[in-house]
Write an enzyme that holds these catalytic residues in place. Structure first.
Site, PDB file in Angstrom:
ATOM      1  N   HIS A   1      29.811  20.249 -24.030  1.00  0.00           N
ATOM      2  CA  HIS A   1      30.867  21.136 -24.507  1.00  0.00           C
ATOM      3  C   HIS A   1      31.997  20.278 -25.065  1.00  0.00           C
ATOM      4  O   HIS A   1      32.306  19.211 -24.509  1.00  0.00           O
ATOM      5  CB  HIS A   1      31.390  22.022 -23.363  1.00  0.00           C
TER       6      HIS A   1
ATOM      7  N   GLU B   1      26.180  28.800 -22.518  1.00  0.00           N
ATOM      8  CA  GLU B   1      25.058  29.380 -23.244  1.00  0.00           C
ATOM      9  C   GLU B   1      23.744  29.300 -22.469  1.00  0.00           C
ATOM     10  O   GLU B   1      22.864  30.145 -22.647  1.00  0.00           O
ATOM     11  CB  GLU B   1      24.887  28.687 -24.608  1.00  0.00           C
TER      12      GLU B   1
END
Length: 403
Positions: free
Chosen positions: A289, A342
């Site tokens: 991320h 996700e």
């Protein structure tokens, strides 16, 4: 009538430009504006080193665990968590807005057919623009704050109805009319599947929606705010956010993370499959991320939601996560690559009956609420966002060639 100016208060002349004076384009900034503060906000923040993010003054994860989507919507747009009376009033205010405008209904089949391969998210923007034009939504610059809120509620309440209607039309089914008696998340699943969802399914999707309503100055939120700074209408800002969210590096990752699980297939293939792709420099969807340097709190929460359902898919996902993290730590030491939202988002949505082509649209249904709050905040500041770029082309000026 003449006036005089006090010399002590008269503005001083600006100094003459110097060849050595720093220009905006000379200021060093990181690629992608990473970490650059571009404005102030009272809406949310992400503390990547701590693995923590919040909506206004509350932990976003705690909100997802304890409150409803409507409560968080109320918090972001109206500034406070509602009590029971305010909650009921907010539901009564927003539930009727779920209905499709009559001007939009006959156009949806054509929009669905034109975007069948691309999916419902591709037609959401045009559909919202038609609904906005039918409603007479005016530019933010020309709209009072109270009307901006009404427009935001209208658009965000309508997004789930449009998305589910488009999806069903693209699969040869008729849209399901929204139910005003159901909460936001349960109604979304009802309109998508045609059946009232089990409480566990509705709550799981609600927790996912709350966890993804907003997340700092991500690409789509920044895009929506840039457009808002021009004074454009609220739906134009939402459509801009949708364009940014459609990118696979932003909102398109949940379905790709689930694709990864399907491609690996069995536990014995995890190690060789992942090693081959990491050594080839490929990105493993669902890991890493741009902000977090520790566990993504959204991933931790959604893993718990998935484990509450249980089953072979969940067990396999947990084992894939364990091995991927070990391989990344071995092959990319010091990179601080962790599971992101996700990875388990796709698993949870699949367990709740959502087809993979609706993963990103579901993300968009949540994020539209956060975008709207950011758009309203930006609209209160009349300063247009107008950064500079550093020119790196051929030296100038060059003589223009004759024909």
């Amino acid at each position: 009538m003449s006036t005089t100016t006090d010399p002590a208060q008269a503005p001083t002349a600006a100094p003459a430009p110097s060849a050595q004076a720093a220009q905006p384009a000379d200021i060093e900034v990181p690629r992608g504006l990473k970490g650059v503060v571009v404005t102030e906000t009272a809406l949310s923040d992400v503390r990547g080193l701590e693995g923590f993010y919040h909506y206004r003054q509350y932990s976003a994860i705690e909100l997802a665990e304890r409150r409803s989507l409507e409560d968080v919507w109320h918090l972001l747009l109206l500034g406070e968590l509602p009590d029971a009376a305010a909650r009921a009033a907010f539901h009564a205010r927003t539930a009727p807005l779920r209905r499709l405008p009559e001007a939009l209904r006959p156009l949806l089949p054509a929009l669905a057919a034109a975007t069948k391969e691309a999916g419902p998210l591709a037609a959401l923007g045009p559909a919202l623009s038609i609904a906005a034009a039918d409603r007479g939504i005016r530019p933010l610059y020309d709209t009072a704050p109270e009307q901006r809120i009404e427009d935001a509620l209208f658009a965000t309440a309508l997004v789930p109805t449009i998305l589910t209607a488009l999806h069903r039309l693209q699969h040869g089914e008729q849209p399901v009319e929204p139910r005003e008696d159901l909460p936001y998340a349960a109604n979304y699943l009802y309109m998508l599947t045609g059946r009232e969802p089990a409480p566990a399914e509705a709550r799981a999707i609600e927790r996912y929606l709350i966890a993804t309503v907003d997340h700092g100055f991500n690409a789509s939120t920044f895009t929506a705010r840039v457009i808002a700074s021009t004074g454009a209408d609220l739906v134009a800002c939402l459509v801009g956010g949708l364009g940014a969210l459609s990118g696979p590096l932003h909102g398109g990752a949940p379905s790709r993370a689930l694709d990864t699980l399907e491609a690996i297939g069995t536990p014995d293939r995890i190690d060789p499959w992942i090693r081959e792709r990491v050594l080839a420099g490929e990105r493993i969807m669902g890991f890493g991320h741009p902000v977090y340097r520790t566990d993504d709190p959204r991933s931790r929460m959604l893993r718990g939601v998935a484990e509450g359902f249980g089953g072979d898919l969940v067990d396999f996902a947990v084992e894939v996560e364990r091995q991927v993290l070990a391989i990344l730590a071995e092959l990319k030491p010091g990179r601080e690559l962790h599971t992101n939202v996700e990875f388990y988002a796709g698993v949870v949505m699949h367990l709740c009956g959502l087809p993979s082509e609706m993963f990103t649209p579901t993300f968009a249904a949540a994020r539209a609420i956060g975008w709207s709050a950011n758009i309203l905040e930006q609209a209160a500041d009349s300063k247009i966002i107008r950064p500079a770029a550093r020119y790196v082309g051929p030296p100038v000026p060059q003589p223009v060639p004759s024909r």
